[in-house]
Scaffold this active site. Structure first.
Site, PDB file in Angstrom:
ATOM      1  N   LYS A 102       0.120  -6.618   8.283  1.00 46.77           N
ATOM      2  CA  LYS A 102       0.321  -5.290   7.716  1.00 46.77           C
ATOM      3  C   LYS A 102       1.424  -4.599   8.511  1.00 46.77           C
ATOM      4  O   LYS A 102       1.242  -4.247   9.670  1.00 46.77           O
ATOM      5  CB  LYS A 102      -0.975  -4.484   7.772  1.00 46.77           C
ATOM      6  CG  LYS A 102      -0.899  -3.155   7.039  1.00 46.77           C
ATOM      7  CD  LYS A 102      -2.285  -2.522   6.921  1.00 46.77           C
ATOM      8  CE  LYS A 102      -2.250  -1.272   6.064  1.00 46.77           C
ATOM      9  NZ  LYS A 102      -3.602  -0.686   5.885  1.00 46.77           N
ATOM     10  N   ASP A 156     -11.189   6.075   2.232  1.00 46.09           N
ATOM     11  CA  ASP A 156     -10.367   5.584   1.109  1.00 46.09           C
ATOM     12  C   ASP A 156     -11.163   4.522   0.354  1.00 46.09           C
ATOM     13  O   ASP A 156     -10.688   3.414   0.103  1.00 46.09           O
ATOM     14  CB  ASP A 156      -9.055   5.007   1.641  1.00 46.09           C
ATOM     15  CG  ASP A 156      -7.988   4.898   0.544  1.00 46.09           C
ATOM     16  OD1 ASP A 156      -8.175   5.484  -0.536  1.00 46.09           O
ATOM     17  OD2 ASP A 156      -6.971   4.224   0.781  1.00 46.09           O
ATOM     18  N   PHE A 205       1.259   3.208   2.425  1.00 46.58           N
ATOM     19  CA  PHE A 205       1.893   3.447   3.721  1.00 46.58           C
ATOM     20  C   PHE A 205       2.359   2.163   4.407  1.00 46.58           C
ATOM     21  O   PHE A 205       2.854   2.212   5.527  1.00 46.58           O
ATOM     22  CB  PHE A 205       0.905   4.171   4.655  1.00 46.58           C
ATOM     23  CG  PHE A 205       0.312   5.414   4.060  1.00 46.58           C
ATOM     24  CD1 PHE A 205       1.015   6.605   4.065  1.00 46.58           C
ATOM     25  CD2 PHE A 205      -0.946   5.385   3.475  1.00 46.58           C
ATOM     26  CE1 PHE A 205       0.476   7.752   3.511  1.00 46.58           C
ATOM     27  CE2 PHE A 205      -1.495   6.529   2.914  1.00 46.58           C
ATOM     28  CZ  PHE A 205      -0.778   7.721   2.934  1.00 46.58           C
ATOM     29  N   ALA A 206       2.174   1.001   3.774  1.00 47.61           N
ATOM     30  CA  ALA A 206       2.482  -0.238   4.478  1.00 47.61           C
ATOM     31  C   ALA A 206       2.809  -1.365   3.497  1.00 47.61           C
ATOM     32  O   ALA A 206       2.526  -1.279   2.304  1.00 47.61           O
ATOM     33  CB  ALA A 206       1.290  -0.636   5.349  1.00 47.61           C
ATOM     34  N   GLY A 231       0.823  -1.191   0.000  1.00 46.31           N
ATOM     35  CA  GLY A 231       0.000   0.000   0.000  1.00 46.31           C
ATOM     36  C   GLY A 231       0.861   1.245   0.000  1.00 46.31           C
ATOM     37  O   GLY A 231       2.097   1.177  -0.034  1.00 46.31           O
TER      38      GLY A 231
END
Length: 552
Positions: free
Chosen positions: A279, A374, A260-261, A258
């Protein structure tokens, strides 16, 4: 007392000091095997006296306090009664009698007594509400729900009723306030970027105390020191074992990256049947775990499977690991692309089915003050009903694990509206190309539009195979409205789709957008139920799609 009506009759006789002599609890001839039973009888008698003879209110109340206090002094911590709901009720009366439920709750927490009983949290929350401590009451409900105190559904229902009453009180106070501020004045104090570093820092500080009490939250102030570096590349972690909280996670591979991860697929403790998603995020970010626990608290059990689950989170000084459910069938984006690679678009019946799912998800979310933030097809996992879809599936007002078609995940951008003052609106861009709502594009404030616009984009992608462009169309009297640039195919149900896009791209000011979502959902459901062949076709298409995605 909170649990007993306070008001005696207007003509009640004054209370005499002679009546303050210590009442005697009737004793059995020999020591009873249930020593609190005589107290229960005396307490019941005192409560009945209060209700039946208001003129004796004060005397009976004093007697009740003495019975309750004596019982707690003798048996309050007795292991024999550590799970007995009768003793919990006496503890509640005691907290009410001494007007110090804070002390009672802290004591029961320290002794680990009755922590799985919903009545403890409900009673403490009522006490806090009576003192005007609504935010603390909200946290108490949340703690009870996170601990799955029974009966859980009742506790969730009471929490939702509490939130609705609180909202009504705030709205009423706003109406009564004089002088009323202008719209511009209101906006100066109620517009915030929910994703800015400063806002997120303030929110994490605000919820820090509550986070520590949530089931599955594990925090260390040290840097992660496991044998396998969590920040390694995806390929470096494959087939490695990551140890967290006494459990071993065998990394099977990457399930995506993703913004951010990093996401990994892993088996647990050598059990290849137990698969989870890990995650990994750097720096550590416990907010998503908080959002998952809010979903646990606010969404009914029957609809909860539609929003993904987080089992636990491990927060270190440098990194965090969120352990989530893993679903094997890919995302809605995968499903859309599976049609495009063969030069086709998703069949309209499938588009309608997934649109109903999305409408139902947002209707439920927004009604409890949660915004996903999101909302896009790669954040929706595809699920397949365990049974054939019938008209009863669409006529039902609830979605369950047996009939769900989508599971909404990735709550890192989620917004808990209840953490902000009533009436707060938001500024800032979602940062996802093609999914910035009209308000973001025009630098206006927004609330739930970030999700409903996302729904429109997803529906457009299913129908047309591409992201949505919008146009501003002039109307009569200087008005205007927004609509998709691409026109609808004449063989589609144009009326349904036009109603969807018109309603969601041009939200009214009536403040009832949840009602609009419900109305739209029902119109799509009614259409699916109007022709049995539509249901036959839908089941066939889902079977074909499942086979295609599983084999790819």
């Amino acid at each position: 007392m909170v649990l007993i009506e306070r008001t005696p009759c207007a003509g009640a006789a004054p209370f005499s000091p002679l009546q303050r002599s210590t009442p005697r609890v009737s004793r059995e001839a020999s020591p009873p095997s249930d020593p609190i039973l005589p107290y229960l009888r005396s307490i019941k008698k005192a409560i009945d006296e209060i209700r039946a003879h208001p003129e004796c209110y004060h005397a009976a109340l004093e007697q009740l306090k003495i019975y309750v206090t004596e019982c707690i002094d003798k048996y309050g911590d007795d292991y024999q009664y550590s799970t007995d709901p009768r003793l919990l009720k006496i503890w509640i009366l005691y907290g009410d009698a001494v007007s110090d439920f804070d002390k009672v709750y802290t004591h029961l927490e320290d002794k680990r007594m009755f922590l799985e009983d919903a009545l403890l949290y409900e009673s403490y929350a009522l006490f806090l509400c009576a003192q005007g401590r609504a935010l603390e009451a909200d946290k108490v409900y949340g703690i009870g729900i996170s601990r799955k105190a029974e009966p859980l559904d009742h506790l969730k229902k009471m929490h939702i009723n509490f939130l609705k009453q609180l909202e009504g009180i705030v709205e009423k106070s706003d109406e009564d306030a004089q002088p009323k501020p202008s719209k511009i004045q209101k906006r100066e104090f109620s517009v915030v970027d929910p994703w800015s570093d400063s806002t997120m820092s303030n929110l994490l500080t605000k919820i820090n105390g509550g986070l520590k009490k949530l089931t599955g939250y594990h925090k260390s102030n040290k840097i992660y020191s496991g044998k396998v570096p969590l920040t390694s590349s995806h390929n470096a972690l494959k087939n490695k074992v990551v140890e967290l909280g006494g459990r071993k996670y065998h990394i099977k591979g990457s399930s995506g990256t993703g913004a951010f991860a990093k996401l990994y697929k892993a088996s647990v403790d050598g059990n290849t049947e137990e698969i989870v998603a890990l995650k990994v995020q750097k720096p550590a970010f416990p907010w998503e775990f908080y959002m998952y626990r809010q979903l646990d608290m606010r969404i009914s059990d029957i609809q909860r499977p539609s929003y993904g689950y987080a089992h636990e989170v491990h927060v270190f000084a440098d990194v965090s690991v969120l352990v989530c459910n893993f679903l094997p069938y890919g995302t809605l984006l995968d499903a859309i692309n599976s049609h495009l690679v063969v030069g086709q678009h998703m069949d309209e019946v499938l588009c309608i089915y997934y649109t109903i799912e999305m409408l139902h998800m947002l209707e439920t979310l927004h009604s409890v003050g949660i915004i996903h933030g999101d909302f896009k097809p790669d954040n929706m996992l595809v699920c397949y009903p365990s049974e054939e879809i019938t008209d009863d599936t669409f006529r039902s007002e609830t979605r369950s694990g047996q009939n769900q078609g989508l599971c909404l995940i990735d709550w890192g951008r989620g917004i808990d509206v209840n953490l902000f003052p009533a009436g707060t609106e938001f500024l800032g861009d979602c940062g996802t190309s093609g999914f910035s709502c009209i308000e973001m594009q025009e630098e206006r404030s927004w609330t739930y539009q970030v999700d409903t616009f996302g729904l429109c984009v997803v529906a457009h992608m299913m129908l047309h195979g591409e992201e949505m462009s919008i146009v501003k169309v002039a109307g009569t009297g200087g008005s205007y409205m927004y609509q998709p640039k691409l026109s609808f195919k004449r063989y589609w149900n144009v009326a349904l789709w036009k109603q969807l896009f018109t309603t969601l791209l041009n939200p009214g000011s009536n403040g009832n957008h949840v009602g609009d979502l419900r109305s739209l959902r029902r119109s799509f459901q009614d259409y699916m139920c109007s022709n049995y062949q539509l249901l036959v076709k839908l089941n066939q298409l889902l079977t074909k799609q499942k086979a295609s995605l599983c084999s790819s």
